[in-house]
Design a protein around this motif. Structure first.
Motif, PDB file in Angstrom:
ATOM      1  N   MET A   1      -8.526  25.041 -11.804  1.00 44.49           N
ATOM      2  CA  MET A   1      -9.743  25.852 -11.843  1.00 44.49           C
ATOM      3  C   MET A   1      -9.877  26.653 -10.552  1.00 44.49           C
ATOM      4  SD  MET A   1     -13.698  24.612 -12.308  1.00 44.49           S
ATOM      5  CE  MET A   1     -13.546  24.469 -14.080  1.00 44.49           C
ATOM      6  N   LEU A   2     -10.256  27.916 -10.669  1.00 42.43           N
ATOM      7  CA  LEU A   2     -10.451  28.741  -9.488  1.00 42.43           C
ATOM      8  C   LEU A   2     -11.584  28.178  -8.630  1.00 42.43           C
ATOM      9  CD1 LEU A   2     -10.239  32.303 -11.091  1.00 42.43           C
ATOM     10  CD2 LEU A   2      -8.495  31.175  -9.673  1.00 42.43           C
ATOM     11  N   ALA A   3     -11.433  28.315  -7.300  1.00 38.72           N
ATOM     12  CA  ALA A   3     -12.440  27.769  -6.393  1.00 38.72           C
ATOM     13  C   ALA A   3     -13.801  28.412  -6.627  1.00 38.72           C
ATOM     14  CB  ALA A   3     -11.987  27.980  -4.950  1.00 38.72           C
ATOM     15  N   ARG A   4     -13.817  29.722  -6.880  1.00 43.52           N
ATOM     16  CA  ARG A   4     -15.124  30.375  -7.063  1.00 43.52           C
ATOM     17  C   ARG A   4     -15.802  29.921  -8.365  1.00 43.52           C
ATOM     18  NH1 ARG A   4     -11.491  34.695  -7.723  1.00 43.52           N
ATOM     19  NH2 ARG A   4     -11.428  35.615  -9.815  1.00 43.52           N
ATOM     20  N   GLY A 260     -10.348  14.062   0.305  1.00 43.62           N
ATOM     21  CA  GLY A 260     -10.539  14.448   1.698  1.00 43.62           C
ATOM     22  C   GLY A 260     -11.848  13.945   2.253  1.00 43.62           C
ATOM     23  N   PRO A 261     -12.459  14.708   3.140  1.00 49.39           N
ATOM     24  CA  PRO A 261     -13.669  14.242   3.841  1.00 49.39           C
ATOM     25  C   PRO A 261     -14.835  13.942   2.894  1.00 49.39           C
ATOM     26  CG  PRO A 261     -13.252  16.587   4.245  1.00 49.39           C
ATOM     27  CD  PRO A 261     -12.027  16.042   3.608  1.00 49.39           C
ATOM     28  N   ALA A 262     -14.935  14.685   1.798  1.00 52.45           N
ATOM     29  CA  ALA A 262     -16.050  14.418   0.879  1.00 52.45           C
ATOM     30  C   ALA A 262     -15.929  13.026   0.274  1.00 52.45           C
ATOM     31  CB  ALA A 262     -16.086  15.483  -0.226  1.00 52.45           C
ATOM     32  N   ASN A 297     -26.633  13.691   3.408  1.00 50.59           N
ATOM     33  CA  ASN A 297     -26.404  14.360   2.122  1.00 50.59           C
ATOM     34  C   ASN A 297     -26.003  15.819   2.336  1.00 50.59           C
ATOM     35  OD1 ASN A 297     -26.627  13.676  -0.763  1.00 50.59           O
ATOM     36  ND2 ASN A 297     -28.035  15.420  -0.825  1.00 50.59           N
ATOM     37  N   ALA A 298     -26.631  16.467   3.334  1.00 50.88           N
ATOM     38  CA  ALA A 298     -26.259  17.853   3.645  1.00 50.88           C
ATOM     39  C   ALA A 298     -24.832  17.926   4.168  1.00 50.88           C
ATOM     40  CB  ALA A 298     -27.244  18.426   4.673  1.00 50.88           C
ATOM     41  N   ALA A 299     -24.424  16.928   4.970  1.00 47.57           N
ATOM     42  CA  ALA A 299     -23.046  16.895   5.479  1.00 47.57           C
ATOM     43  C   ALA A 299     -22.064  16.709   4.324  1.00 47.57           C
ATOM     44  CB  ALA A 299     -22.900  15.766   6.495  1.00 47.57           C
ATOM     45  N   LEU A 300     -22.443  15.904   3.352  1.00 48.63           N
ATOM     46  CA  LEU A 300     -21.580  15.695   2.188  1.00 48.63           C
ATOM     47  C   LEU A 300     -21.441  16.980   1.383  1.00 48.63           C
ATOM     48  CD1 LEU A 300     -19.942  13.856   0.376  1.00 48.63           C
ATOM     49  CD2 LEU A 300     -22.069  13.021  -0.634  1.00 48.63           C
ATOM     50  N   ASP A 301     -22.530  17.721   1.248  1.00 53.56           N
ATOM     51  CA  ASP A 301     -22.482  19.012   0.561  1.00 53.56           C
ATOM     52  C   ASP A 301     -21.481  19.955   1.255  1.00 53.56           C
ATOM     53  OD1 ASP A 301     -23.766  21.320  -1.112  1.00 53.56           O
ATOM     54  OD2 ASP A 301     -24.023  21.973   0.959  1.00 53.56           O
ATOM     55  N   GLN A 302     -21.517  20.002   2.569  1.00 51.41           N
ATOM     56  CA  GLN A 302     -20.589  20.845   3.315  1.00 51.41           C
ATOM     57  C   GLN A 302     -19.150  20.366   3.147  1.00 51.41           C
ATOM     58  OE1 GLN A 302     -21.295  23.738   5.033  1.00 51.41           O
ATOM     59  NE2 GLN A 302     -23.226  23.467   3.945  1.00 51.41           N
ATOM     60  N   ALA A 303     -18.978  19.040   3.111  1.00 50.73           N
ATOM     61  CA  ALA A 303     -17.629  18.484   2.946  1.00 50.73           C
ATOM     62  C   ALA A 303     -17.062  18.819   1.571  1.00 50.73           C
ATOM     63  CB  ALA A 303     -17.667  16.970   3.161  1.00 50.73           C
ATOM     64  N   VAL A 304     -17.906  18.808   0.549  1.00 52.54           N
ATOM     65  CA  VAL A 304     -17.463  19.194  -0.800  1.00 52.54           C
ATOM     66  C   VAL A 304     -16.994  20.652  -0.790  1.00 52.54           C
ATOM     67  CG1 VAL A 304     -18.280  19.675  -3.152  1.00 52.54           C
ATOM     68  CG2 VAL A 304     -18.863  17.505  -2.045  1.00 52.54           C
ATOM     69  N   ALA A 305     -17.784  21.520  -0.154  1.00 56.92           N
ATOM     70  CA  ALA A 305     -17.425  22.941  -0.099  1.00 56.92           C
ATOM     71  C   ALA A 305     -16.095  23.147   0.618  1.00 56.92           C
ATOM     72  CB  ALA A 305     -18.539  23.719   0.598  1.00 56.92           C
ATOM     73  N   GLN A 306     -15.900  22.373   1.697  1.00 59.41           N
ATOM     74  CA  GLN A 306     -14.648  22.490   2.445  1.00 59.41           C
ATOM     75  C   GLN A 306     -13.470  21.954   1.633  1.00 59.41           C
ATOM     76  OE1 GLN A 306     -14.705  20.244   6.109  1.00 59.41           O
ATOM     77  NE2 GLN A 306     -12.546  20.626   6.528  1.00 59.41           N
ATOM     78  N   GLN A 307     -13.661  20.806   1.027  1.00 58.05           N
ATOM     79  CA  GLN A 307     -12.566  20.155   0.304  1.00 58.05           C
ATOM     80  C   GLN A 307     -12.082  20.986  -0.890  1.00 58.05           C
ATOM     81  OE1 GLN A 307     -12.970  15.914   0.042  1.00 58.05           O
ATOM     82  NE2 GLN A 307     -12.230  15.876  -2.065  1.00 58.05           N
ATOM     83  N   PHE A 308     -13.027  21.632  -1.571  1.00 57.76           N
ATOM     84  CA  PHE A 308     -12.658  22.397  -2.771  1.00 57.76           C
ATOM     85  C   PHE A 308     -12.644  23.910  -2.509  1.00 57.76           C
ATOM     86  CE2 PHE A 308     -14.256  18.329  -4.328  1.00 57.76           C
ATOM     87  CZ  PHE A 308     -13.170  17.937  -5.105  1.00 57.76           C
ATOM     88  N   ARG A 309     -12.725  24.267  -1.211  1.00 57.30           N
ATOM     89  CA  ARG A 309     -12.549  25.659  -0.773  1.00 57.30           C
ATOM     90  C   ARG A 309     -13.515  26.609  -1.478  1.00 57.30           C
ATOM     91  NH1 ARG A 309      -5.917  25.341  -1.134  1.00 57.30           N
ATOM     92  NH2 ARG A 309      -5.684  23.688   0.397  1.00 57.30           N
ATOM     93  N   PHE A 310     -14.789  26.236  -1.434  1.00 58.04           N
ATOM     94  CA  PHE A 310     -15.813  27.071  -2.070  1.00 58.04           C
ATOM     95  C   PHE A 310     -16.004  28.396  -1.334  1.00 58.04           C
ATOM     96  CE2 PHE A 310     -18.472  23.501  -4.243  1.00 58.04           C
ATOM     97  CZ  PHE A 310     -17.402  23.244  -5.071  1.00 58.04           C
ATOM     98  N   ALA A 311     -15.889  28.342   0.016  1.00 62.47           N
ATOM     99  CA  ALA A 311     -16.205  29.535   0.814  1.00 62.47           C
ATOM    100  C   ALA A 311     -15.133  30.610   0.653  1.00 62.47           C
ATOM    101  CB  ALA A 311     -16.344  29.140   2.274  1.00 62.47           C
TER     102      ALA A 311
END
Length: 311
Positions: A1-4, A260-262, A297-311
């Motif tokens: 699945m595409l990251a976006r 990963g971190p998430a 919980n906010a740190a976990l949200d950021q870790a999810v974004a990093q792990q699955f390359r949302f940005a």
């Protein structure tokens, strides 16, 4: 699945969960404010704004404080990113971006909810606002039903992951509101108004009957906190949200191979909750503990974004 696409599905889950929570918060605050006098009603609306982190922005807007203005800010304000209309607009934008990953029924449910509130200029009086949130709750339940019939795949897991992380944040903020919801002079801890406030918190998360089923005794503040933090039978508890997050990340790791971190943060959080008891939380300070949880919980949200390359 595409990251976006994954990011869009994750944020649909978060925004729809947040919109549903705020409809319940507005409904409960209308009922709570009707129990007391004018000052107590204002206090209830100020607390509702604090639950969603909108109190300071509302105060800075220069808008006079009133129940009507607070209702409008929570439901329709385009300046409030946590307003129901803002959440539904963001969910719809993400749904358009991930249109092919959603079923027709899920897309139509989001679109109907958005159309219900899009052109409203005012929430109206208390009864008109209750009618509005009733309609929105019905459409959001339709979305949840449509999601429940989706294929068990990455798309569904990202939707649920966003909802689980949002649900944990909402429950922690709701429980923390009692820190701000001070009892007026002459009102006792454990008195009628105090019980009404705790009961309202249970009503917002549809847990009043479930509480009685689990504890079989009169409402007690520490038992409400125990229920909403530690009881995994309760779908909106912090323990249930933490466990669901670990499971969903496990499904995604098995399918995509990405860990990963998430995953580490989610497992560590679940382990810490499992090692605690409500007596220890109250000993350390419920407000302080909940603030730590919200930050985690906010740190976990950021870790999810990093792990699955949302940005």
């Amino acid at each position: 699945m595409l990251a976006r696409t994954a990011a869009s599905l994750y944020w649909i889950g978060r925004y729809m969960e947040r919109a549903e929570f705020i409809t319940r918060l507005v409904e409960a605050t209308i009922r709570l404010s009707a129990l007391g006098d004018h000052d107590e009603g204002d206090q209830a609306w100020a607390s509702a704004l604090r639950v969603v982190g909108a109190f300071d922005a509302f105060a800075a807007s220069g808008e006079g404080f009133s129940a009507m203005n607070a209702r409008r800010h929570l439901t329709l304000s385009e300046d409030n990113p946590s307003a129901i209309r803002s959440c539904l607009a963001a969910a719809r934008d993400n749904a358009r971006a991930a249109r092919t990953a959603l079923t027709v029924e899920a897309w139509e449910a989001i679109n109907r909810a958005w159309l219900l509130i899009r052109d409203r200029a005012s929430p109206g009086g208390a009864q008109a606002t209750l009618n509005l949130v009733d309609g929105l709750k019905a459409e959001i339940r339709g979305f949840e039903g449509a999601v429940a019939r989706m294929l068990r795949s990455e798309g569904l897991w990202f939707l649920h992951l966003g909802a689980a992380i949002e649900r944990g944040d909402n429950t922690a903020r709701l429980l923390d509101v009692k820190y701000y919801l001070l009892l007026p002079p002459g009102q006792e801890v454990g008195g009628a108004l105090d019980r009404d406030q705790w009961t309202t918190i249970l009503q917002i998360v549809s847990a009043k009957t479930a509480y009685r089923h689990i504890y079989r005794e009169a409402l007690q503040p520490w038992l409400v906190a125990d229920f909403l933090i530690f009881r995994d039978e309760m779908p909106r508890s912090l323990a249930a949200s933490a466990a669901e997050t670990v499971d969903l990340l496990g499904h995604l790791a098995a399918r995509s191979g990405r860990q990963g971190p998430a995953d580490r943060l989610a497992r560590q959080r679940l382990g810490r909750i499992g090692d605690l008891a409500i007596s220890k939380v109250f000993q350390e300070g419920l407000h302080e503990w909940l603030q730590l949880y919200i930050g985690e919980n906010a740190a976990l949200d950021q870790a999810v974004a990093q792990q699955f390359r949302f940005a």
